[in-house]
Design a protein around this motif. Structure first.
Motif, PDB file in Angstrom:
ATOM      1  N   GLN A 124     -24.298  -6.467  82.740  1.00 54.93           N
ATOM      2  CA  GLN A 124     -24.935  -7.750  83.020  1.00 54.93           C
ATOM      3  C   GLN A 124     -25.831  -7.622  84.243  1.00 54.93           C
ATOM      4  OE1 GLN A 124     -22.209 -10.934  83.881  1.00 54.93           O
ATOM      5  NE2 GLN A 124     -23.737 -12.526  83.532  1.00 54.93           N
ATOM      6  N   ARG A 125     -27.101  -7.928  84.079  1.00 59.82           N
ATOM      7  CA  ARG A 125     -28.052  -7.866  85.177  1.00 59.82           C
ATOM      8  C   ARG A 125     -28.451  -9.255  85.670  1.00 59.82           C
ATOM      9  NH1 ARG A 125     -30.751  -2.898  85.735  1.00 59.82           N
ATOM     10  NH2 ARG A 125     -30.093  -1.334  84.225  1.00 59.82           N
ATOM     11  N   ARG A 126     -28.148 -10.269  84.876  1.00 56.54           N
ATOM     12  CA  ARG A 126     -28.549 -11.627  85.217  1.00 56.54           C
ATOM     13  C   ARG A 126     -27.415 -12.572  84.859  1.00 56.54           C
ATOM     14  NH1 ARG A 126     -30.560 -15.976  82.559  1.00 56.54           N
ATOM     15  NH2 ARG A 126     -32.144 -17.284  83.572  1.00 56.54           N
ATOM     16  N   GLY A 127     -27.066 -13.458  85.772  1.00 55.97           N
ATOM     17  CA  GLY A 127     -26.004 -14.408  85.509  1.00 55.97           C
ATOM     18  C   GLY A 127     -26.405 -15.464  84.498  1.00 55.97           C
ATOM     19  N   LYS A 128     -25.413 -16.141  83.938  1.00 54.21           N
ATOM     20  CA  LYS A 128     -25.667 -17.171  82.936  1.00 54.21           C
ATOM     21  C   LYS A 128     -25.628 -18.580  83.507  1.00 54.21           C
ATOM     22  CE  LYS A 128     -23.665 -14.434  79.141  1.00 54.21           C
ATOM     23  NZ  LYS A 128     -22.614 -14.410  78.079  1.00 54.21           N
ATOM     24  N   THR A 129     -25.216 -18.723  84.754  1.00 54.15           N
ATOM     25  CA  THR A 129     -25.065 -20.055  85.341  1.00 54.15           C
ATOM     26  C   THR A 129     -26.408 -20.768  85.420  1.00 54.15           C
ATOM     27  OG1 THR A 129     -23.261 -19.203  86.707  1.00 54.15           O
ATOM     28  CG2 THR A 129     -24.219 -21.320  87.336  1.00 54.15           C
ATOM     29  N   PRO A 130     -26.535 -21.986  84.874  1.00 52.70           N
ATOM     30  CA  PRO A 130     -27.792 -22.737  84.982  1.00 52.70           C
ATOM     31  C   PRO A 130     -28.073 -23.084  86.444  1.00 52.70           C
ATOM     32  CG  PRO A 130     -26.333 -23.694  83.314  1.00 52.70           C
ATOM     33  CD  PRO A 130     -25.523 -22.707  84.081  1.00 52.70           C
ATOM     34  N   VAL A 131     -29.346 -23.030  86.836  1.00 46.29           N
ATOM     35  CA  VAL A 131     -29.718 -23.337  88.212  1.00 46.29           C
ATOM     36  C   VAL A 131     -30.783 -24.433  88.232  1.00 46.29           C
ATOM     37  CG1 VAL A 131     -29.218 -20.994  88.990  1.00 46.29           C
ATOM     38  CG2 VAL A 131     -31.543 -21.585  88.324  1.00 46.29           C
ATOM     39  N   ARG A 255     -23.703 -37.296  88.354  1.00 43.59           N
ATOM     40  CA  ARG A 255     -24.815 -37.400  89.306  1.00 43.59           C
ATOM     41  C   ARG A 255     -26.089 -36.789  88.724  1.00 43.59           C
ATOM     42  NH1 ARG A 255     -23.574 -41.335  92.916  1.00 43.59           N
ATOM     43  NH2 ARG A 255     -21.587 -40.924  93.972  1.00 43.59           N
ATOM     44  N   ALA A 256     -25.968 -35.704  87.991  1.00 45.66           N
ATOM     45  CA  ALA A 256     -27.143 -35.073  87.390  1.00 45.66           C
ATOM     46  C   ALA A 256     -27.757 -35.980  86.328  1.00 45.66           C
ATOM     47  CB  ALA A 256     -26.761 -33.724  86.790  1.00 45.66           C
ATOM     48  N   ASP A 257     -26.918 -36.586  85.505  1.00 44.16           N
ATOM     49  CA  ASP A 257     -27.420 -37.500  84.477  1.00 44.16           C
ATOM     50  C   ASP A 257     -28.125 -38.699  85.109  1.00 44.16           C
ATOM     51  OD1 ASP A 257     -26.426 -35.858  82.505  1.00 44.16           O
ATOM     52  OD2 ASP A 257     -24.593 -37.018  82.191  1.00 44.16           O
ATOM     53  N   ALA A 258     -27.533 -39.233  86.182  1.00 46.73           N
ATOM     54  CA  ALA A 258     -28.125 -40.397  86.850  1.00 46.73           C
ATOM     55  C   ALA A 258     -29.467 -40.050  87.479  1.00 46.73           C
ATOM     56  CB  ALA A 258     -27.167 -40.922  87.919  1.00 46.73           C
ATOM     57  N   ALA A 259     -29.646 -38.801  87.899  1.00 49.49           N
ATOM     58  CA  ALA A 259     -30.900 -38.371  88.524  1.00 49.49           C
ATOM     59  C   ALA A 259     -31.931 -37.910  87.493  1.00 49.49           C
ATOM     60  CB  ALA A 259     -30.630 -37.248  89.527  1.00 49.49           C
ATOM     61  N   GLY A 260     -31.563 -37.976  86.217  1.00 46.89           N
ATOM     62  CA  GLY A 260     -32.490 -37.578  85.164  1.00 46.89           C
ATOM     63  C   GLY A 260     -32.696 -36.090  85.033  1.00 46.89           C
ATOM     64  N   ILE A 261     -31.695 -35.297  85.414  1.00 46.83           N
ATOM     65  CA  ILE A 261     -31.787 -33.831  85.336  1.00 46.83           C
ATOM     66  C   ILE A 261     -31.214 -33.373  84.004  1.00 46.83           C
ATOM     67  CG2 ILE A 261     -30.961 -31.663  86.335  1.00 46.83           C
ATOM     68  CD1 ILE A 261     -31.002 -33.097  89.061  1.00 46.83           C
ATOM     69  N   GLY A 262     -32.048 -32.712  83.213  1.00 48.13           N
ATOM     70  CA  GLY A 262     -31.625 -32.297  81.879  1.00 48.13           C
ATOM     71  C   GLY A 262     -30.846 -30.999  81.845  1.00 48.13           C
ATOM     72  N   THR A 263     -30.981 -30.173  82.859  1.00 52.40           N
ATOM     73  CA  THR A 263     -30.275 -28.889  82.898  1.00 52.40           C
ATOM     74  C   THR A 263     -28.768 -29.114  82.921  1.00 52.40           C
ATOM     75  OG1 THR A 263     -32.117 -27.961  84.177  1.00 52.40           O
ATOM     76  CG2 THR A 263     -30.059 -26.697  84.142  1.00 52.40           C
ATOM     77  N   ARG A 264     -28.036 -28.373  82.082  1.00 50.02           N
ATOM     78  CA  ARG A 264     -26.579 -28.538  82.002  1.00 50.02           C
ATOM     79  C   ARG A 264     -25.910 -27.792  83.157  1.00 50.02           C
ATOM     80  NH1 ARG A 264     -23.944 -32.382  79.479  1.00 50.02           N
ATOM     81  NH2 ARG A 264     -22.160 -30.981  79.309  1.00 50.02           N
ATOM     82  N   ILE A 265     -26.017 -28.350  84.339  1.00 46.08           N
ATOM     83  CA  ILE A 265     -25.464 -27.695  85.519  1.00 46.08           C
ATOM     84  C   ILE A 265     -23.965 -27.951  85.633  1.00 46.08           C
ATOM     85  CG2 ILE A 265     -27.616 -27.756  86.801  1.00 46.08           C
ATOM     86  CD1 ILE A 265     -26.506 -30.190  88.330  1.00 46.08           C
ATOM     87  N   GLY A 266     -23.310 -27.112  86.401  1.00 53.23           N
ATOM     88  CA  GLY A 266     -21.905 -27.292  86.734  1.00 53.23           C
ATOM     89  C   GLY A 266     -21.712 -27.029  88.215  1.00 53.23           C
ATOM     90  N   ASN A 267     -20.462 -26.937  88.644  1.00 56.23           N
ATOM     91  CA  ASN A 267     -20.170 -26.714  90.057  1.00 56.23           C
ATOM     92  C   ASN A 267     -20.805 -25.432  90.589  1.00 56.23           C
ATOM     93  OD1 ASN A 267     -18.520 -29.024  90.261  1.00 56.23           O
ATOM     94  ND2 ASN A 267     -16.766 -27.906  89.436  1.00 56.23           N
ATOM     95  N   HIS A 268     -20.802 -24.395  89.763  1.00 58.74           N
ATOM     96  CA  HIS A 268     -21.275 -23.087  90.228  1.00 58.74           C
ATOM     97  C   HIS A 268     -22.795 -23.020  90.319  1.00 58.74           C
ATOM     98  CE1 HIS A 268     -19.382 -19.446  91.489  1.00 58.74           C
ATOM     99  NE2 HIS A 268     -20.142 -18.669  90.733  1.00 58.74           N
ATOM    100  N   SER A 269     -23.478 -23.984  89.684  1.00 66.97           N
ATOM    101  CA  SER A 269     -24.940 -23.966  89.683  1.00 66.97           C
ATOM    102  C   SER A 269     -25.510 -24.059  91.092  1.00 66.97           C
ATOM    103  CB  SER A 269     -25.480 -25.122  88.842  1.00 66.97           C
ATOM    104  OG  SER A 269     -25.112 -24.994  87.490  1.00 66.97           O
ATOM    105  N   PHE A 270     -24.824 -24.753  91.980  1.00 69.81           N
ATOM    106  CA  PHE A 270     -25.366 -24.966  93.323  1.00 69.81           C
ATOM    107  C   PHE A 270     -25.344 -23.679  94.150  1.00 69.81           C
ATOM    108  CE2 PHE A 270     -23.635 -29.096  91.950  1.00 69.81           C
ATOM    109  CZ  PHE A 270     -24.842 -29.752  91.817  1.00 69.81           C
ATOM    110  N   ARG A 271     -24.376 -22.823  93.904  1.00 72.63           N
ATOM    111  CA  ARG A 271     -24.314 -21.520  94.578  1.00 72.63           C
ATOM    112  C   ARG A 271     -25.536 -20.685  94.182  1.00 72.63           C
ATOM    113  NH1 ARG A 271     -20.357 -18.260  97.073  1.00 72.63           N
ATOM    114  NH2 ARG A 271     -20.035 -16.155  96.271  1.00 72.63           N
ATOM    115  N   ALA A 272     -25.820 -20.642  92.876  1.00 72.46           N
ATOM    116  CA  ALA A 272     -26.980 -19.897  92.399  1.00 72.46           C
ATOM    117  C   ALA A 272     -28.285 -20.545  92.854  1.00 72.46           C
ATOM    118  CB  ALA A 272     -26.939 -19.807  90.876  1.00 72.46           C
ATOM    119  N   THR A 273     -28.320 -21.873  92.887  1.00 72.15           N
ATOM    120  CA  THR A 273     -29.516 -22.591  93.336  1.00 72.15           C
ATOM    121  C   THR A 273     -29.826 -22.256  94.787  1.00 72.15           C
ATOM    122  OG1 THR A 273     -29.152 -24.420  91.787  1.00 72.15           O
ATOM    123  CG2 THR A 273     -30.487 -24.890  93.737  1.00 72.15           C
ATOM    124  N   GLY A 274     -28.814 -22.291  95.652  1.00 71.03           N
ATOM    125  CA  GLY A 274     -29.016 -22.000  97.064  1.00 71.03           C
ATOM    126  C   GLY A 274     -29.450 -20.569  97.301  1.00 71.03           C
TER     127      GLY A 274
END
Length: 320
Positions: A124-131, A255-274
């Protein structure tokens, strides 16, 4: 079997093959999960894998642990690979291999039938977590209504995961005293996997959000209490019960739905985002690994999604 009842739980219910064994084998089977595995998530995953394997063996006429042969393990792995992902197959094989290592040491079985069985190849060279891109992350934080303790808590938790690259488990394990001042800056202390303690200075936005949350919700005096808490039923106020990880996930999705974010993010998404935002702004992979408390930069690379933007730019060159 009765003497073992206090040790058992729904997660560690004895499979039929173990239930039919002598008390010595039963005790050491339970000890493997209770004494050798400290991480509760690993314990649950290993119990699921071992239970699946032993049930599979029982369905094929195996009645004792000592009867299990490498051929059984290999056939199970082959069948398992048709229904689950390769990482799941490798994790379950590791669970069976470690269990039988323990049972050999405890003289329950003469040999480990899984030691010679090879798992499927996986690279695996790339993670699957949505960012999220920085604009989406900023919109998510700004969309949270912070007029209530719940809003202050949710913004502080999401910001902590974004700005400090914290795992959600480490964030939810924090106490109020794990937010502290050092060198005239606010710092956070994270208790990571394997008992590792990791301290990080706060980004100025995280500093502001943590102060607003702790001061606004009156947590400053409860130093030993959990930092992120559930809401007491019917009161709208925070309790002294730590926020469970499943609740944090539901909050993130809401919170993601309320902000109109379509990406299926989860808790781990913020680690990858940062991590991705840090690297895009000139940060180095080595520093990112230190900040994320990764033992190797190879792990950090799985969170680096800068190549996604390059790929998107190239796709747009197909002008038809």
């Amino acid at each position: 079997m009765t003497a073992l009842a206090p040790l058992a739980s729904p997660t560690l219910a004895l499979p039929a093959i173990v239930a039919a064994a002598d008390p010595h084998a039963q005790r050491h089977f339970l000890e493997f999960f209770a004494a050798t595995i400290r991480n509760p998530h690993t314990r649950r995953a290993y119990a699921r894998g071992v239970g699946d394997f032993l049930d599979w063996c029982a369905a094929r006429g195996v009645t004792a642990l000592a009867q299990i042969q490498p051929l059984h393990v290999a056939a199970w792995i082959e069948e398992l690979g048709r229904t689950v992902s390769v990482p799941t197959v490798k994790q379950r094989l590791a669970a069976v291999r470690h269990l039988f290592d323990w049972l050999v040491r405890c003289q329950v079985v003469p040999q480990n039938p899984a030691v010679s069985v090879r798992g499927p190849a996986y690279s695996q060279r790339r993670g699957k977590t949505p960012v999220l891109d920085p604009h989406e992350a900023r919109a998510l934080l700004d969309h949270i209504d912070t007029s209530t303790c719940i809003g202050l808590r949710d913004r502080a938790l999401i910001a902590l995961m974004v700005y400090s690259f914290a795992r959600v488990g480490a964030a939810l394990a924090m106490r109020v005293e794990d937010v502290f001042v050092q060198n005239r800056r606010l710092w956070v202390r994270l208790h990571e996997k394997g008992g590792k303690r990791h301290e990080m200075p706060c980004h100025h936005n995280l500093d502001e959000y943590l102060h607003a949350y702790i001061d606004g919700c009156g947590l400053a005096e409860d130093r030993k209490g959990p930092l992120f808490r559930t809401v007491a039923r019917g009161t709208g106020r925070l309790s002294r019960t730590p926020l469970p990880q499943a609740n944090a996930y539901q909050m993130v999705r809401r919170r993601a739905d309320a902000a109109g974010i379509g990406t299926r993010i989860g808790n781990h998404s913020f680690r990858a985002t940062g991590i991705t935002a840090y690297l895009k702004n000139g940060g180095t992979l080595e520093r990112a690994a230190t900040m994320a408390n990764h033992a190797s930069t190879r792990t950090t690379q799985l969170y680096d999604r800068r190549s996604d933007q390059v790929t998107l730019d190239e796709v747009e060159r197909v002008m038809i």
